[in-house]
Design a protein around this motif. Structure first.
Motif, PDB file in Angstrom:
ATOM      1  N   SER A 183      -0.192  -2.742   1.779  1.00  0.00           N
ATOM      2  CA  SER A 183      -0.328  -2.939   0.339  1.00  0.00           C
ATOM      3  C   SER A 183       0.813  -2.188  -0.347  1.00  0.00           C
ATOM      4  O   SER A 183       1.489  -1.347   0.265  1.00  0.00           O
ATOM      5  N   TYR A 184       1.025  -2.461  -1.635  1.00  0.00           N
ATOM      6  CA  TYR A 184       2.062  -1.726  -2.359  1.00  0.00           C
ATOM      7  C   TYR A 184       1.729  -0.232  -2.411  1.00  0.00           C
ATOM      8  O   TYR A 184       2.633   0.613  -2.326  1.00  0.00           O
ATOM      9  N   LYS A 185       0.461   0.094  -2.506  1.00  0.00           N
ATOM     10  CA  LYS A 185       0.053   1.496  -2.518  1.00  0.00           C
ATOM     11  C   LYS A 185       0.372   2.169  -1.188  1.00  0.00           C
ATOM     12  O   LYS A 185       0.820   3.323  -1.144  1.00  0.00           O
ATOM     13  N   GLU A 186       0.176   1.442  -0.079  1.00  0.00           N
ATOM     14  CA  GLU A 186       0.464   1.997   1.248  1.00  0.00           C
ATOM     15  C   GLU A 186       1.969   2.075   1.511  1.00  0.00           C
ATOM     16  O   GLU A 186       2.436   2.957   2.245  1.00  0.00           O
ATOM     17  N   TRP A 187       2.708   1.167   0.921  1.00  0.00           N
ATOM     18  CA  TRP A 187       4.169   1.120   1.124  1.00  0.00           C
ATOM     19  C   TRP A 187       4.888   2.194   0.323  1.00  0.00           C
ATOM     20  O   TRP A 187       5.915   2.719   0.743  1.00  0.00           O
ATOM     21  N   ALA A 188       4.347   2.536  -0.834  1.00  0.00           N
ATOM     22  CA  ALA A 188       5.022   3.449  -1.766  1.00  0.00           C
ATOM     23  C   ALA A 188       5.436   4.786  -1.145  1.00  0.00           C
ATOM     24  O   ALA A 188       6.543   5.267  -1.412  1.00  0.00           O
ATOM     25  N   PRO A 189       4.609   5.448  -0.317  1.00  0.00           N
ATOM     26  CA  PRO A 189       5.051   6.714   0.272  1.00  0.00           C
ATOM     27  C   PRO A 189       6.295   6.565   1.147  1.00  0.00           C
ATOM     28  O   PRO A 189       7.113   7.498   1.230  1.00  0.00           O
ATOM     29  N   ARG A 190       6.459   5.423   1.784  1.00  0.00           N
ATOM     30  CA  ARG A 190       7.662   5.174   2.593  1.00  0.00           C
ATOM     31  C   ARG A 190       8.892   5.070   1.684  1.00  0.00           C
ATOM     32  O   ARG A 190       9.959   5.609   2.002  1.00  0.00           O
ATOM     33  N   LEU A 191       8.715   4.371   0.580  1.00  0.00           N
ATOM     34  CA  LEU A 191       9.814   4.275  -0.391  1.00  0.00           C
ATOM     35  C   LEU A 191      10.107   5.637  -1.005  1.00  0.00           C
ATOM     36  O   LEU A 191      11.269   5.982  -1.236  1.00  0.00           O
TER      37      LEU A 191
END
Length: 252
Positions: A183-191
């Motif tokens: 999800s975008y929420k799960e992806w955000a920490p990687r970004l």
């Protein structure tokens, strides 16, 4: 007298798309035309498809006008030095000459992210921005363009910077998000880790985020905590076409 459009073509791992560009407005002059990238994406095979895209716009651009073409590779002096998501035959290929010979007209070949960066500096989110701007294209990998006071410093490869012992784009690209179903929420920490690392190394004035996923930027950019302003690209997936055409016109 109105200036005729210049053709820009964007070679990607899955598709080859192009359109005439109105360089006064900084916009596509017509709809894009797209063909599939050949499954065996050698320079000669790709050149044949590029020629088909050029032929599609025969009546809309001058026969001797330069063409700007992007490729997912580092390009120095018309030679492709890497091959991201295309056939290994592109390595150390005199690709600009090959394409110019095939098309029978001048060609300006450059890295795809660099073309997108130039577009955003000339006509988009980084227009009139002083200092250092880093444009990132989030796609299958992470492409980057480095601009200082609007001037391109070509062939930056910051998508391959090592973070925690891994190539950054293998962790933080949009392609990885899709593959892992994040999800975008799960992806955000990687970004967050990626942009924080780049920020600490270069201290830019602005980040611009392009690629197809930038259309959903409101779902992930607000989740990032950076000191540097970070904004979506204005021209998204058309940026490469526009930037390539603009550079072709400047170097003609």
């Amino acid at each position: 007298m109105k200036t005729r459009p210049i053709l820009g073509i964007d070679i990607g791992g899955s598709g080859i798309k192009g359109a005439p560009v109105d360089l006064t407005a900084g916009e596509l002059a017509t709809d894009r035309f797209k063909l599939l990238t050949p499954s065996k994406s050698t320079p000669k095979n790709v050149a044949k498809v590029v020629a088909e895209v050029v032929d599609h716009f025969t009546d809309q651009v001058d026969a001797d006008a330069p063409i700007g073409i992007t490729v997912p590779a580092v390009v120095t002096h018309g030679v492709t030095r890497t091959a991201a998501n295309i056939d290994p035959e592109w390595l150390d290929c005199e690709a600009e000459k090959l394409l110019a010979d095939k098309l029978g007209r001048p060609v300006h070949l450059l890295n795809d992210a660099d073309a997108a960066g130039v577009c955003e500096a000339q006509f988009g989110a980084a227009q009139n921005q002083s200092g250092l701007v880093i444009v990132t294209t989030l796609g299958t990998g992470i492409g980057t363009a480095l601009l200082h006071n609007g001037v391109l410093i070509p062939n930056s490869e910051f998508g391959h910077i090592e973070i925690d012992g891994k190539d950054a784009e293998t962790v933080a690209s949009s392609g990885v998000r899709d593959k892992k179903g994040l999800s975008y929420k799960e992806w955000a920490p990687r970004l967050q880790k990626y942009y924080s690392t780049i920020e600490a190394l270069f201290w830019p004035e602005l980040f611009v985020v392009g690629g197809g996923v930038s259309r959903d930027s409101d779902k992930f950019l607000p989740r990032l905590d950076l000191r540097t302003p970070i904004v979506p690209a204005k021209h998204r997936n058309n940026a490469g076409i526009i930037g390539a055409a603009w550079l072709a016109a400047q170097t003609a």
